[in-house]
Write a protein that holds these residues in place. Structure first.
Motif, PDB file in Angstrom:
ATOM      1  N   ARG A 199       0.992  -1.070  -0.143  1.00  0.00           N
ATOM      2  CA  ARG A 199       0.173   0.275   0.210  1.00  0.00           C
ATOM      3  C   ARG A 199       0.676   1.676  -0.306  1.00  0.00           C
ATOM      4  N   GLN A 200       1.782   1.308   0.476  1.00  0.00           N
ATOM      5  CA  GLN A 200       2.336   2.141   1.075  1.00  0.00           C
ATOM      6  C   GLN A 200       3.558   2.943  -0.447  1.00  0.00           C
ATOM      7  N   ILE A 201       4.271   1.822  -1.388  1.00  0.00           N
ATOM      8  CA  ILE A 201       5.070   1.365  -2.668  1.00  0.00           C
ATOM      9  C   ILE A 201       3.685   1.664  -3.341  1.00  0.00           C
ATOM     10  N   ALA A 202       2.592   1.738  -3.386  1.00  0.00           N
ATOM     11  CA  ALA A 202       1.612   2.381  -4.509  1.00  0.00           C
ATOM     12  C   ALA A 202       0.832   3.202  -4.203  1.00  0.00           C
ATOM     13  N   GLN A 203       1.349   3.795  -3.289  1.00  0.00           N
ATOM     14  CA  GLN A 203       0.574   5.059  -2.697  1.00  0.00           C
ATOM     15  C   GLN A 203       0.442   6.572  -3.681  1.00  0.00           C
ATOM     16  N   ASN A 204      -0.436   7.639  -4.290  1.00  0.00           N
ATOM     17  CA  ASN A 204      -0.285   8.388  -4.945  1.00  0.00           C
ATOM     18  C   ASN A 204       0.138   8.347  -6.221  1.00  0.00           C
ATOM     19  N   THR A 205      -0.153   7.145  -7.086  1.00  0.00           N
ATOM     20  CA  THR A 205       0.570   6.720  -8.455  1.00  0.00           C
ATOM     21  C   THR A 205      -0.090   5.454  -8.845  1.00  0.00           C
ATOM     22  N   SER A 206       0.067   5.732 -10.270  1.00  0.00           N
ATOM     23  CA  SER A 206      -0.999   4.915 -10.353  1.00  0.00           C
ATOM     24  C   SER A 206      -0.213   2.753 -11.329  1.00  0.00           C
ATOM     25  N   PHE A 207      -1.005   2.142 -10.734  1.00  0.00           N
ATOM     26  CA  PHE A 207       0.083   1.104 -10.207  1.00  0.00           C
ATOM     27  C   PHE A 207      -0.338  -0.044 -11.189  1.00  0.00           C
ATOM     28  N   ILE A 208      -0.461  -0.807 -11.512  1.00  0.00           N
ATOM     29  CA  ILE A 208      -1.090  -2.498 -11.225  1.00  0.00           C
ATOM     30  C   ILE A 208      -0.273  -3.585 -10.592  1.00  0.00           C
ATOM     31  N   LEU A 209      -0.706  -4.431 -10.217  1.00  0.00           N
ATOM     32  CA  LEU A 209      -0.271  -4.976  -8.592  1.00  0.00           C
ATOM     33  C   LEU A 209      -0.968  -6.248  -9.525  1.00  0.00           C
ATOM     34  N   ASP A 210      -0.597  -7.750  -9.065  1.00  0.00           N
ATOM     35  CA  ASP A 210      -1.039  -8.962  -9.077  1.00  0.00           C
ATOM     36  C   ASP A 210      -0.968  -9.838  -8.141  1.00  0.00           C
ATOM     37  N   GLY A 211      -1.591 -11.117  -7.388  1.00  0.00           N
ATOM     38  CA  GLY A 211      -0.947 -11.671  -6.766  1.00  0.00           C
ATOM     39  C   GLY A 211      -2.568 -12.226  -6.343  1.00  0.00           C
ATOM     40  N   ARG A 212      -2.696 -12.827  -4.966  1.00  0.00           N
ATOM     41  CA  ARG A 212      -4.353 -13.440  -4.534  1.00  0.00           C
ATOM     42  C   ARG A 212      -5.189 -12.443  -4.195  1.00  0.00           C
ATOM     43  N   ASP A 213      -5.002 -11.433  -3.602  1.00  0.00           N
ATOM     44  CA  ASP A 213      -6.338 -11.094  -2.506  1.00  0.00           C
ATOM     45  C   ASP A 213      -5.792  -9.364  -2.700  1.00  0.00           C
ATOM     46  N   ILE A 214      -5.003  -8.921  -4.491  1.00  0.00           N
ATOM     47  CA  ILE A 214      -5.362  -7.392  -4.148  1.00  0.00           C
ATOM     48  C   ILE A 214      -6.366  -6.871  -4.577  1.00  0.00           C
ATOM     49  N   GLY A 215      -6.985  -7.379  -5.087  1.00  0.00           N
ATOM     50  CA  GLY A 215      -9.454  -6.940  -5.175  1.00  0.00           C
ATOM     51  C   GLY A 215      -9.529  -6.775  -4.051  1.00  0.00           C
ATOM     52  N   THR A 216      -8.998  -8.221  -3.027  1.00  0.00           N
ATOM     53  CA  THR A 216     -10.099  -8.052  -2.022  1.00  0.00           C
ATOM     54  C   THR A 216      -9.347  -8.190  -1.050  1.00  0.00           C
TER      55      THR A 216
END
Length: 216
Positions: free
Chosen positions: A111-128
Protein backbone atom coordinates in the motif's frame (compact mmCIF):
# COMPACT_ATOMS: atom_id res chain seq x y z
CA UNK A 1 -5.74 11.06 -11.72
CA UNK A 2 -4.06 7.94 -10.41
CA UNK A 3 -5.66 4.51 -10.57
CA UNK A 4 -5.09 0.94 -9.43
CA UNK A 5 -5.47 -2.28 -11.43
CA UNK A 6 -5.82 -5.43 -9.32
CA UNK A 7 -4.85 -8.62 -11.12
CA UNK A 8 -5.48 -11.76 -9.07
CA UNK A 9 -5.37 -15.46 -9.82
CA UNK A 10 -3.63 -18.76 -9.09
CA UNK A 11 -0.06 -19.71 -9.91
CA UNK A 12 0.61 -20.15 -13.62
CA UNK A 13 -2.30 -18.05 -14.86
CA UNK A 14 0.12 -15.60 -16.46
CA UNK A 15 -0.42 -12.76 -14.01
CA UNK A 16 3.18 -11.53 -13.85
CA UNK A 17 3.81 -11.55 -17.60
CA UNK A 18 0.49 -9.90 -18.35
CA UNK A 19 0.86 -7.32 -15.58
CA UNK A 20 4.32 -6.34 -16.85
CA UNK A 21 3.05 -5.98 -20.42
CA UNK A 22 0.05 -3.95 -19.30
CA UNK A 23 2.25 -1.62 -17.25
CA UNK A 24 4.39 -1.01 -20.34
CA UNK A 25 1.40 -0.36 -22.58
CA UNK A 26 -0.40 1.91 -20.12
CA UNK A 27 2.73 3.67 -18.89
CA UNK A 28 2.08 2.87 -15.23
CA UNK A 29 4.11 1.12 -12.52
CA UNK A 30 4.01 -2.62 -11.86
CA UNK A 31 4.35 -4.32 -8.49
CA UNK A 32 4.84 -8.10 -8.44
CA UNK A 33 3.50 -8.95 -4.99
CA UNK A 34 4.06 -12.67 -5.46
CA UNK A 35 7.80 -12.15 -5.76
CA UNK A 36 7.72 -10.30 -2.43
CA UNK A 37 6.32 -13.39 -0.67
CA UNK A 38 8.89 -15.52 -2.46
CA UNK A 39 11.67 -13.23 -1.23
CA UNK A 40 10.45 -13.58 2.37
CA UNK A 41 10.29 -17.35 1.86
CA UNK A 42 13.91 -17.41 0.70
CA UNK A 43 14.91 -15.34 3.73
CA UNK A 44 13.24 -17.84 6.09
CA UNK A 45 14.65 -20.89 4.29
CA UNK A 46 18.18 -19.47 4.38
CA UNK A 47 17.84 -19.22 8.16
CA UNK A 48 16.09 -22.56 8.61
CA UNK A 49 12.96 -20.85 9.92
CA UNK A 50 9.99 -23.23 9.69
CA UNK A 51 6.23 -22.76 9.64
CA UNK A 52 5.99 -23.69 13.33
CA UNK A 53 8.63 -21.11 14.37
CA UNK A 54 6.06 -18.39 14.99
CA UNK A 55 8.21 -16.34 17.35
CA UNK A 56 11.20 -16.43 14.99
CA UNK A 57 9.00 -15.34 12.09
CA UNK A 58 7.82 -12.27 13.98
CA UNK A 59 11.34 -11.49 15.24
CA UNK A 60 12.85 -11.65 11.74
CA UNK A 61 10.23 -9.69 9.83
CA UNK A 62 11.76 -6.43 11.00
CA UNK A 63 15.05 -7.40 9.36
CA UNK A 64 13.57 -7.83 5.89
CA UNK A 65 13.87 -5.08 3.30
CA UNK A 66 12.50 -5.58 -0.22
CA UNK A 67 13.13 -3.28 -3.16
CA UNK A 68 12.56 -3.36 -6.90
CA UNK A 69 14.87 -1.95 -9.55
CA UNK A 70 14.48 -2.30 -13.32
CA UNK A 71 12.42 -5.47 -13.02
CA UNK A 72 14.71 -7.14 -10.47
CA UNK A 73 13.80 -7.80 -6.84
CA UNK A 74 16.33 -7.18 -4.09
CA UNK A 75 16.24 -8.79 -0.66
CA UNK A 76 18.31 -6.75 1.81
CA UNK A 77 20.34 -5.38 -1.08
CA UNK A 78 20.86 -8.71 -2.88
CA UNK A 79 19.33 -9.46 -6.28
CA UNK A 80 17.31 -12.66 -5.68
CA UNK A 81 15.23 -12.59 -8.88
CA UNK A 82 16.45 -16.02 -9.98
CA UNK A 83 16.72 -17.73 -6.58
CA UNK A 84 13.11 -17.06 -5.61
CA UNK A 85 11.91 -19.18 -8.56
CA UNK A 86 13.47 -22.39 -7.25
CA UNK A 87 11.35 -25.48 -6.55
CA UNK A 88 12.23 -25.20 -2.85
CA UNK A 89 10.85 -21.68 -2.60
CA UNK A 90 7.78 -22.67 -4.64
CA UNK A 91 7.16 -25.59 -2.28
CA UNK A 92 7.27 -23.36 0.82
CA UNK A 93 5.82 -20.04 -0.31
CA UNK A 94 2.22 -21.04 0.50
CA UNK A 95 2.76 -21.41 4.25
CA UNK A 96 4.82 -18.21 4.33
CA UNK A 97 2.14 -16.22 2.51
CA UNK A 98 -0.54 -17.72 4.76
CA UNK A 99 1.16 -16.36 7.89
CA UNK A 100 -0.86 -13.44 9.27
CA UNK A 101 2.18 -11.44 10.39
CA UNK A 102 3.90 -11.81 7.03
CA UNK A 103 0.80 -10.72 5.16
CA UNK A 104 0.24 -7.70 7.38
CA UNK A 105 3.81 -6.52 6.82
CA UNK A 106 3.75 -7.02 3.05
CA UNK A 107 0.24 -5.64 2.55
CA UNK A 108 1.30 -2.48 4.39
CA UNK A 109 4.45 -2.33 2.26
CA UNK A 110 2.42 -2.76 -0.95
CA UNK A 111 0.00 0.00 0.00
CA UNK A 112 2.86 2.37 0.76
CA UNK A 113 4.64 1.60 -2.51
CA UNK A 114 1.47 2.16 -4.58
CA UNK A 115 0.45 5.31 -2.76
CA UNK A 116 -0.28 8.34 -4.95
CA UNK A 117 0.88 6.56 -8.13
CA UNK A 118 -0.94 4.56 -10.80
CA UNK A 119 -0.05 0.90 -10.34
CA UNK A 120 -0.93 -2.56 -11.53
CA UNK A 121 -0.47 -5.18 -8.82
CA UNK A 122 -0.77 -8.92 -9.25
CA UNK A 123 -1.29 -11.48 -6.53
CA UNK A 124 -4.00 -13.52 -4.85
CA UNK A 125 -5.72 -10.96 -2.64
CA UNK A 126 -5.13 -7.59 -4.33
CA UNK A 127 -8.79 -7.00 -5.18
CA UNK A 128 -10.13 -8.47 -1.95
CA UNK A 129 -7.66 -7.26 0.72
CA UNK A 130 -4.82 -5.02 -0.47
CA UNK A 131 -6.87 -2.68 -2.67
CA UNK A 132 -10.56 -3.59 -2.31
CA UNK A 133 -11.45 -0.25 -3.93
CA UNK A 134 -9.19 -0.71 -6.96
CA UNK A 135 -10.50 1.01 -10.10
CA UNK A 136 -10.21 -2.19 -12.14
CA UNK A 137 -10.26 -5.78 -10.90
CA UNK A 138 -9.47 -8.93 -12.84
CA UNK A 139 -9.19 -12.58 -11.85
CA UNK A 140 -7.15 -14.71 -14.25
CA UNK A 141 -7.33 -18.47 -14.26
CA UNK A 142 -6.57 -21.49 -16.43
CA UNK A 143 -6.81 -25.26 -16.03
CA UNK A 144 -4.16 -26.88 -13.79
CA UNK A 145 -2.81 -28.84 -16.76
CA UNK A 146 -2.33 -25.72 -18.87
CA UNK A 147 -0.63 -23.93 -15.99
CA UNK A 148 1.68 -26.89 -15.44
CA UNK A 149 2.63 -26.88 -19.12
CA UNK A 150 3.41 -23.16 -18.93
CA UNK A 151 5.71 -23.57 -15.95
CA UNK A 152 7.41 -26.52 -17.61
CA UNK A 153 7.97 -24.57 -20.83
CA UNK A 154 9.50 -21.71 -18.85
CA UNK A 155 12.17 -24.08 -17.49
CA UNK A 156 11.49 -22.82 -13.97
CA UNK A 157 11.31 -26.28 -12.46
CA UNK A 158 13.00 -29.68 -12.49
CA UNK A 159 9.65 -31.40 -11.97
CA UNK A 160 7.78 -33.29 -14.69
CA UNK A 161 4.53 -31.92 -16.13
CA UNK A 162 2.49 -34.42 -14.11
CA UNK A 163 4.36 -33.50 -10.91
CA UNK A 164 3.87 -29.81 -11.62
CA UNK A 165 0.14 -30.33 -12.17
CA UNK A 166 -0.20 -32.16 -8.85
CA UNK A 167 1.79 -29.41 -7.13
CA UNK A 168 -0.40 -26.71 -8.65
CA UNK A 169 -3.63 -28.46 -7.62
CA UNK A 170 -2.29 -28.88 -4.09
CA UNK A 171 -1.28 -25.23 -3.86
CA UNK A 172 -4.63 -24.05 -5.25
CA UNK A 173 -6.41 -26.02 -2.54
CA UNK A 174 -4.13 -24.68 0.18
CA UNK A 175 -4.31 -21.05 -1.00
CA UNK A 176 -8.10 -21.15 -1.44
CA UNK A 177 -8.74 -22.57 2.03
CA UNK A 178 -6.20 -20.72 4.15
CA UNK A 179 -7.61 -18.60 6.95
CA UNK A 180 -5.70 -15.40 6.13
CA UNK A 181 -6.37 -13.70 2.78
CA UNK A 182 -7.38 -16.79 0.79
CA UNK A 183 -7.13 -16.98 -2.98
CA UNK A 184 -10.52 -15.63 -3.94
CA UNK A 185 -12.15 -13.75 -6.77
CA UNK A 186 -13.50 -10.38 -5.67
CA UNK A 187 -17.24 -10.13 -6.27
CA UNK A 188 -16.75 -7.20 -8.65
CA UNK A 189 -13.74 -8.65 -10.47
CA UNK A 190 -13.88 -9.75 -14.10
CA UNK A 191 -13.13 -13.46 -14.52
CA UNK A 192 -10.91 -14.32 -17.48
CA UNK A 193 -10.12 -17.97 -18.18
CA UNK A 194 -7.11 -17.87 -20.49
CA UNK A 195 -6.69 -21.64 -20.90
CA UNK A 196 -7.21 -21.15 -24.64
CA UNK A 197 -5.82 -17.62 -24.88
CA UNK A 198 -2.26 -16.48 -25.42
CA UNK A 199 -0.71 -13.49 -23.68
CA UNK A 200 -1.74 -10.98 -26.33
CA UNK A 201 -5.33 -12.25 -26.45
CA UNK A 202 -5.59 -12.06 -22.66
CA UNK A 203 -4.24 -8.50 -22.64
CA UNK A 204 -6.65 -7.50 -25.40
CA UNK A 205 -9.55 -8.89 -23.34
CA UNK A 206 -8.45 -6.88 -20.30
CA UNK A 207 -8.01 -3.66 -22.26
CA UNK A 208 -11.41 -4.09 -23.91
CA UNK A 209 -13.06 -4.33 -20.49
CA UNK A 210 -11.13 -1.29 -19.23
CA UNK A 211 -12.12 0.70 -22.28
CA UNK A 212 -15.76 -0.30 -21.83
CA UNK A 213 -15.85 0.55 -18.11
CA UNK A 214 -13.75 3.70 -18.31
CA UNK A 215 -14.04 4.28 -14.56
CA UNK A 216 -10.97 6.51 -14.35
Amino acid sequence: MTYIIALDGPSGSGKSTIAQELSDRLGIEYLNTGSMYRAVTKYFLDRNIKESDLDKIVENLGNIQINFNEGAIFLNGEDVSKEIRSDLVTKNVSWVSANKNVREKLVDMQRQIAQNTSFILDGRDIGTVVFPNANYKFFLTASPRIRALRRFDQNESDLSIDELEKSIIKRDEYDSNRETSPLKKAEDAHLIDNSDLNIEETIDAILAIMDREDVI
